[in-house]
Design a protein around this motif. Structure first.
Motif, PDB file in Angstrom:
ATOM      1  N   ARG A  41       0.820  -1.208   0.000  1.00 59.15           N
ATOM      2  CA  ARG A  41       0.000   0.000   0.000  1.00 59.15           C
ATOM      3  C   ARG A  41       0.854   1.258   0.000  1.00 59.15           C
ATOM      4  O   ARG A  41       0.601   2.210  -0.755  1.00 59.15           O
ATOM      5  CB  ARG A  41      -0.909  -0.013   1.237  1.00 59.15           C
ATOM      6  N   LEU A  42       1.879   1.313   0.820  1.00 62.63           N
ATOM      7  CA  LEU A  42       2.723   2.508   0.879  1.00 62.63           C
ATOM      8  C   LEU A  42       3.522   2.688  -0.413  1.00 62.63           C
ATOM      9  O   LEU A  42       3.797   3.815  -0.835  1.00 62.63           O
ATOM     10  CB  LEU A  42       3.670   2.416   2.080  1.00 62.63           C
ATOM     11  N   THR A  43       3.891   1.579  -1.049  1.00 62.53           N
ATOM     12  CA  THR A  43       4.592   1.674  -2.344  1.00 62.53           C
ATOM     13  C   THR A  43       3.683   2.330  -3.387  1.00 62.53           C
ATOM     14  O   THR A  43       4.117   3.183  -4.171  1.00 62.53           O
ATOM     15  CB  THR A  43       5.030   0.283  -2.812  1.00 62.53           C
ATOM     16  N   TYR A  94      -0.669   9.914   2.408  1.00 61.69           N
ATOM     17  CA  TYR A  94       0.409   8.940   2.616  1.00 61.69           C
ATOM     18  C   TYR A  94       0.774   8.847   4.107  1.00 61.69           C
ATOM     19  O   TYR A  94       0.956   7.754   4.651  1.00 61.69           O
ATOM     20  CB  TYR A  94       1.632   9.327   1.792  1.00 61.69           C
ATOM     21  N   GLN A  95       0.882  10.030   4.745  1.00 59.76           N
ATOM     22  CA  GLN A  95       1.252  10.059   6.173  1.00 59.76           C
ATOM     23  C   GLN A  95       0.187   9.385   7.028  1.00 59.76           C
ATOM     24  O   GLN A  95       0.499   8.600   7.942  1.00 59.76           O
ATOM     25  CB  GLN A  95       1.461  11.512   6.627  1.00 59.76           C
ATOM     26  N   LEU A  96      -1.092   9.672   6.709  1.00 56.55           N
ATOM     27  CA  LEU A  96      -2.194   9.045   7.462  1.00 56.55           C
ATOM     28  C   LEU A  96      -2.213   7.537   7.259  1.00 56.55           C
ATOM     29  O   LEU A  96      -2.379   6.768   8.217  1.00 56.55           O
ATOM     30  CB  LEU A  96      -3.532   9.648   7.022  1.00 56.55           C
ATOM     31  N   GLU A  97      -2.041   7.122   6.016  1.00 60.09           N
ATOM     32  CA  GLU A  97      -2.056   5.678   5.731  1.00 60.09           C
ATOM     33  C   GLU A  97      -0.854   4.989   6.374  1.00 60.09           C
ATOM     34  O   GLU A  97      -0.960   3.859   6.868  1.00 60.09           O
ATOM     35  CB  GLU A  97      -2.041   5.468   4.217  1.00 60.09           C
ATOM     36  N   ASN A 124      -1.567  21.483  -4.906  1.00 64.18           N
ATOM     37  CA  ASN A 124      -2.516  21.053  -3.855  1.00 64.18           C
ATOM     38  C   ASN A 124      -2.691  19.533  -3.858  1.00 64.18           C
ATOM     39  O   ASN A 124      -2.822  18.904  -2.810  1.00 64.18           O
ATOM     40  CB  ASN A 124      -3.858  21.743  -4.061  1.00 64.18           C
ATOM     41  N   LEU A 125      -2.707  18.968  -5.066  1.00 61.55           N
ATOM     42  CA  LEU A 125      -2.888  17.514  -5.166  1.00 61.55           C
ATOM     43  C   LEU A 125      -1.699  16.776  -4.540  1.00 61.55           C
ATOM     44  O   LEU A 125      -1.875  15.771  -3.840  1.00 61.55           O
ATOM     45  CB  LEU A 125      -3.048  17.117  -6.639  1.00 61.55           C
ATOM     46  N   ILE A 126      -0.496  17.288  -4.786  1.00 62.59           N
ATOM     47  CA  ILE A 126       0.690  16.666  -4.173  1.00 62.59           C
ATOM     48  C   ILE A 126       0.622  16.754  -2.654  1.00 62.59           C
ATOM     49  O   ILE A 126       0.917  15.788  -1.933  1.00 62.59           O
ATOM     50  CB  ILE A 126       1.967  17.343  -4.704  1.00 62.59           C
ATOM     51  N   ALA A 127       0.228  17.930  -2.137  1.00 63.61           N
ATOM     52  CA  ALA A 127       0.124  18.104  -0.683  1.00 63.61           C
ATOM     53  C   ALA A 127      -0.895  17.129  -0.093  1.00 63.61           C
ATOM     54  O   ALA A 127      -0.678  16.536   0.969  1.00 63.61           O
ATOM     55  CB  ALA A 127      -0.253  19.552  -0.362  1.00 63.61           C
TER      56      ALA A 127
END
Length: 411
Positions: free
Chosen positions: A131-133, A185-188, A176-179
């Motif tokens: 998932r993180l990948t 990503y951080q939450l997951e 904004n999309l990258i942010a």
């Protein structure tokens, strides 16, 4: 015929003489038992009570703490084998073997659970990696899009104002999309980290529990912590622990057994509440033993319980009394019965009278003195008594003649 009559007369005379002699002897005896002449002499009174001896110091053998661990959920165990009660053992010798079948069963279940937990942990780690990948790849692609939008923004200076505005908005949207993807990503990552952490914790607890079961397996065989004579404890119903019996795993309960040190000996006894006021700490005691003929050891009262208690061998409240023996004996064994004679009084020269010479009226004691044909009621101050006599503290002097059973004499 005359000879027969003569024989009958002689026989009757002999019988009469015997009867008269017996009556005279009885009268003489009765008369001699009516009085008692007060004399000074040795007097001793004691209170006898049965007791049980034990060592002053005893090493307890408690239930191993690991067996009482609530996580193992073992509430009682069967006794498969145990050494002989009263046997002398050395440090490390066998004491008791408990049935470990519950422990083995629990450990088998926990091992199966561990296999499942380890599989879940492995899957959680794989899922987390995949998932993180994916999320990192999305961020990477979003950054590439941002680069394209940046180039387009830079080239828009040659276009109309409207196009420049559109290029600017497209670039900001890509930023904004990258942010957002980075936040996602951080939450997951945190979410998956917690999932993996919970799985790791379950695996850790399962391994620790298996380790406890292994310790419990070893603890099911209990050995002596010191040299001594084994005295097994009692179960909740008062019976000694024995083979095939059950024993509670409660580690804070009474010890399974004790190893008394018989170099210093105590005798534990109980005194009825009607007698407790007669004794004091420090009173001397003569201690004998049914199992050791002729052995008498001196001792003294070490402590007297402040509160009475009910006891199955008595019909009234009793107080626990601890007697310390001045010395030990090679023949003394733990839990051996003792006869404790607590010395209430011991005097070389004392005045005393038979118990049946004293009359109590309205809380005061009296005797009746015989003065020729007269009876003289005399108040006396009494002390302790033994089986036959009572000590006289005041009111009489040596040579006084007291009447026995004076109230019966009046009748």
């Amino acid at each position: 015929m005359a000879i027969k009559r003569k024989y009958i007369i002689i026989t009757a005379v002999v019988l009469c003489i015997i009867a008269i002699a017996a009556f005279a002897g009885s009268f003489s005896t009765k008369k001699s038992e009516k009085f008692f002449v007060v004399e000074k002499g040795p007097f001793e009174a004691s209170l006898n009570c049965k007791g049980e001896i034990n060592g002053l110091v005893a090493t307890p053998i408690p239930m191993p703490k690991i067996l009482g661990d609530r996580e193992l959920r073992i509430w009682q165990l069967k006794i498969l084998d145990l050494t002989q009660d009263g046997k002398y053992v050395k440090k490390g010798d066998f004491i008791i073997q408990l049935d470990a079948s519950q422990i083995i069963s629990g450990m088998r279940e926990e091992r199966q659970k561990l296999e499942t937990e380890e599989a879940d942990l492995k899957n959680a780690k794989i899922d987390s990696t995949v998932r993180l990948t994916e999320l990192r790849e999305d961020i990477k692609n979003a950054k590439l899009d941002l680069e394209y939008n940046k180039i387009d923004l830079e080239q828009s200076v040659y276009e109309s104002a409207a196009y420049q505005r559109k290029a600017q908005m497209t670039y900001q949207k890509a930023e904004n999309l990258i942010a957002k993807k980075q936040r996602d990503y951080q939450l997951e990552q945190n979410k998956l980290k917690m999932r993996v952490g919970r799985s790791e914790e379950r695996v850790k607890r399962s391994k620790e529990k298996i380790d406890k079961f292994q310790q419990a397996m070893q603890a099911a065989r209990i050995t002596a912590p010191e040299d001594g004579i084994v005295i097994f404890g009692e179960s909740w119903d008062g019976t000694k622990y024995s083979k095939d019996g059950n024993i509670s795993t409660w580690s804070n309960g009474p010890p399974i057994a004790t190893l008394p040190d018989m170099s210093e000996v105590l005798s534990e006894t109980y005194v009825k509440e009607i007698d407790i006021s007669k004794i004091n700490v420090g009173d001397k005691v003569n201690v004998s033993f049914d199992a050791l003929e002729g052995v008498v050891i001196n001792g003294d009262i070490k402590s007297i319980a402040r509160v009475g208690e009910d006891h199955k061998d008595f019909d009234m409240k009793v107080f626990k009394v601890i007697i310390h023996l001045d010395e030990s004996n090679d023949g003394l064994k733990p839990a051996m019965s003792s006869n404790n004679d607590i010395i209430l009084a011991s005097e070389e020269q004392a005045l005393f009278v038979p118990i049946n010479a004293v009359v109590s009226e309205n809380g005061e004691d009296f005797v009746y003195l015989s003065n020729h044909s007269n009876k003289q009621k005399t108040p006396v101050t009494t002390g302790v008594e033994n089986e036959a006599f009572v000590l006289i503290k005041s009111g009489l002097q040596e040579g006084d003649k007291v009447i026995l059973n004076p109230l019966l004499e009046e009748n």
